[in-house]
Design a protein around this motif. Structure first.
Motif, PDB file in Angstrom:
ATOM      1  N   ARG A   1      10.298  -0.744 -10.631  1.00 18.05           N
ATOM      2  CA  ARG A   1      10.943  -1.795  -9.846  1.00 18.05           C
ATOM      3  C   ARG A   1      10.149  -3.087 -10.021  1.00 18.05           C
ATOM      4  O   ARG A   1       8.939  -3.121  -9.812  1.00 18.05           O
ATOM      5  CB  ARG A   1      10.994  -1.443  -8.368  1.00 18.05           C
ATOM      6  N   TYR A   2      10.856  -4.138 -10.407  1.00 14.54           N
ATOM      7  CA  TYR A   2      10.274  -5.467 -10.530  1.00 14.54           C
ATOM      8  C   TYR A   2      10.754  -6.304  -9.353  1.00 14.54           C
ATOM      9  O   TYR A   2      11.933  -6.282  -9.013  1.00 14.54           O
ATOM     10  CB  TYR A   2      10.745  -6.155 -11.813  1.00 14.54           C
ATOM     11  N   GLN A   3       9.850  -7.054  -8.754  1.00 12.10           N
ATOM     12  CA  GLN A   3      10.198  -8.017  -7.717  1.00 12.10           C
ATOM     13  C   GLN A   3       9.690  -9.369  -8.192  1.00 12.10           C
ATOM     14  O   GLN A   3       8.475  -9.567  -8.323  1.00 12.10           O
ATOM     15  CB  GLN A   3       9.584  -7.619  -6.380  1.00 12.10           C
TER      16      GLN A   3
ATOM     17  N   PRO B   1      19.421  -2.190 -16.783  1.00 12.59           N
ATOM     18  CA  PRO B   1      18.888  -1.937 -15.444  1.00 12.59           C
ATOM     19  C   PRO B   1      19.837  -1.092 -14.608  1.00 12.59           C
ATOM     20  O   PRO B   1      21.061  -1.211 -14.729  1.00 12.59           O
ATOM     21  CB  PRO B   1      18.749  -3.342 -14.840  1.00 12.59           C
ATOM     22  N   ARG B   2      19.277  -0.229 -13.771  1.00 13.51           N
ATOM     23  CA  ARG B   2      20.072   0.590 -12.852  1.00 13.51           C
ATOM     24  C   ARG B   2      20.592  -0.251 -11.695  1.00 13.51           C
ATOM     25  O   ARG B   2      21.677  -0.028 -11.185  1.00 13.51           O
ATOM     26  CB  ARG B   2      19.235   1.741 -12.301  1.00 13.51           C
TER      27      ARG B   2
ATOM     28  N   LEU C   1      14.548 -18.118  -5.880  1.00 10.84           N
ATOM     29  CA  LEU C   1      15.252 -16.873  -6.159  1.00 10.84           C
ATOM     30  C   LEU C   1      14.321 -15.699  -5.918  1.00 10.84           C
ATOM     31  O   LEU C   1      13.163 -15.729  -6.332  1.00 10.84           O
ATOM     32  CB  LEU C   1      15.735 -16.813  -7.609  1.00 10.84           C
ATOM     33  N   MET C   2      14.837 -14.690  -5.257  1.00  9.72           N
ATOM     34  CA  MET C   2      14.127 -13.422  -5.123  1.00  9.72           C
ATOM     35  C   MET C   2      14.956 -12.404  -5.898  1.00  9.72           C
ATOM     36  O   MET C   2      16.084 -12.075  -5.508  1.00  9.72           O
ATOM     37  CB  MET C   2      13.990 -13.045  -3.658  1.00  9.72           C
ATOM     38  N   ILE C   3      14.419 -11.937  -7.009  1.00  4.83           N
ATOM     39  CA  ILE C   3      15.128 -11.033  -7.904  1.00  4.83           C
ATOM     40  C   ILE C   3      14.449  -9.679  -7.853  1.00  4.83           C
ATOM     41  O   ILE C   3      13.223  -9.595  -7.959  1.00  4.83           O
ATOM     42  CB  ILE C   3      15.117 -11.553  -9.356  1.00  4.83           C
ATOM     43  N   GLU C   4      15.241  -8.624  -7.701  1.00  5.70           N
ATOM     44  CA  GLU C   4      14.710  -7.260  -7.737  1.00  5.70           C
ATOM     45  C   GLU C   4      15.485  -6.490  -8.800  1.00  5.70           C
ATOM     46  O   GLU C   4      16.715  -6.484  -8.800  1.00  5.70           O
ATOM     47  CB  GLU C   4      14.861  -6.599  -6.378  1.00  5.70           C
ATOM     48  N   VAL C   5      14.759  -5.861  -9.710  1.00  2.21           N
ATOM     49  CA  VAL C   5      15.373  -5.120 -10.810  1.00  2.21           C
ATOM     50  C   VAL C   5      14.763  -3.730 -10.859  1.00  2.21           C
ATOM     51  O   VAL C   5      13.539  -3.587 -10.870  1.00  2.21           O
ATOM     52  CB  VAL C   5      15.132  -5.832 -12.165  1.00  2.21           C
TER      53      VAL C   5
ATOM     54  N   THR D   1       5.852 -15.384  -9.031  1.00  4.00           N
ATOM     55  CA  THR D   1       5.160 -14.100  -8.947  1.00  4.00           C
ATOM     56  C   THR D   1       6.027 -12.983  -9.501  1.00  4.00           C
ATOM     57  O   THR D   1       7.252 -13.054  -9.473  1.00  4.00           O
ATOM     58  CB  THR D   1       4.786 -13.725  -7.487  1.00  4.00           C
ATOM     59  N   VAL D   2       5.358 -11.960  -9.998  1.00  2.63           N
ATOM     60  CA  VAL D   2       6.020 -10.739 -10.465  1.00  2.63           C
ATOM     61  C   VAL D   2       5.238  -9.559  -9.900  1.00  2.63           C
ATOM     62  O   VAL D   2       4.029  -9.469 -10.092  1.00  2.63           O
ATOM     63  CB  VAL D   2       6.049 -10.641 -12.006  1.00  2.63           C
ATOM     64  N   GLU D   3       5.929  -8.692  -9.186  1.00  5.15           N
ATOM     65  CA  GLU D   3       5.330  -7.453  -8.676  1.00  5.15           C
ATOM     66  C   GLU D   3       6.024  -6.299  -9.391  1.00  5.15           C
ATOM     67  O   GLU D   3       7.240  -6.315  -9.574  1.00  5.15           O
ATOM     68  CB  GLU D   3       5.563  -7.316  -7.172  1.00  5.15           C
ATOM     69  N   LEU D   4       5.256  -5.299  -9.781  1.00  6.97           N
ATOM     70  CA  LEU D   4       5.798  -4.146 -10.494  1.00  6.97           C
ATOM     71  C   LEU D   4       5.302  -2.881  -9.817  1.00  6.97           C
ATOM     72  O   LEU D   4       4.112  -2.769  -9.524  1.00  6.97           O
ATOM     73  CB  LEU D   4       5.337  -4.174 -11.954  1.00  6.97           C
TER      74      LEU D   4
END
Length: 115
Positions: free
Chosen positions: A27-29, A53-54, A65-69, A94-97
């Motif tokens: 999951r990427y945020q 992506p699922r 933008l807040m993107i979640e993949v 920022t990128v959180e994984l």
């Protein structure tokens, strides 16, 4: 005109840098400045690896933008490489994984960019 033929999906792409690793769901945020082409640039990083992506969710709020993949079918190493490429995109703050599921055990999410 040629007849249409069924196209079989390509097998999972092997990660030559990390052959022994199993595939996992990640999951990427992403938190970024709102730009019209940013979502396409983020999703293109997966398309170049033949990944779909699922789940994708995007929320725009106050010019951000807040993107979640969520995506599976790649190793943890490849997930981190894609995250670093996201971090290098213009307008990304920022990128959180984080891994999802039991295939990979990690005690906490990885912060790939803070700025």
């Amino acid at each position: 005109m040629p007849h249409l033929e069924a196209v079989t999906p390509a097998p999972l792409r092997h990660d030559v840098w990390s052959v022994g690793n199993t595939h996992c769901r990640s999951r990427y945020q992403i938190f970024a400045e709102a730009e019209p082409d940013l979502i396409c640039r983020v999703l293109n990083l997966f398309a170049m690896q033949y990944l779909i992506p699922r789940q994708v969710s995007v929320l725009q709020q106050e010019g951000m933008l807040m993107i979640e993949v969520e995506v599976d079918g790649m190793t943890w190493h490849r997930a981190q490489v894609i995250g670093e490429k996201m971090r290098n995109l213009i307008n990304v703050c920022t990128v959180e994984l984080e891994p999802i599921g039991d295939s990979y055990v990690l005690s906490e999410p990885v912060s790939l960019a803070v700025g």
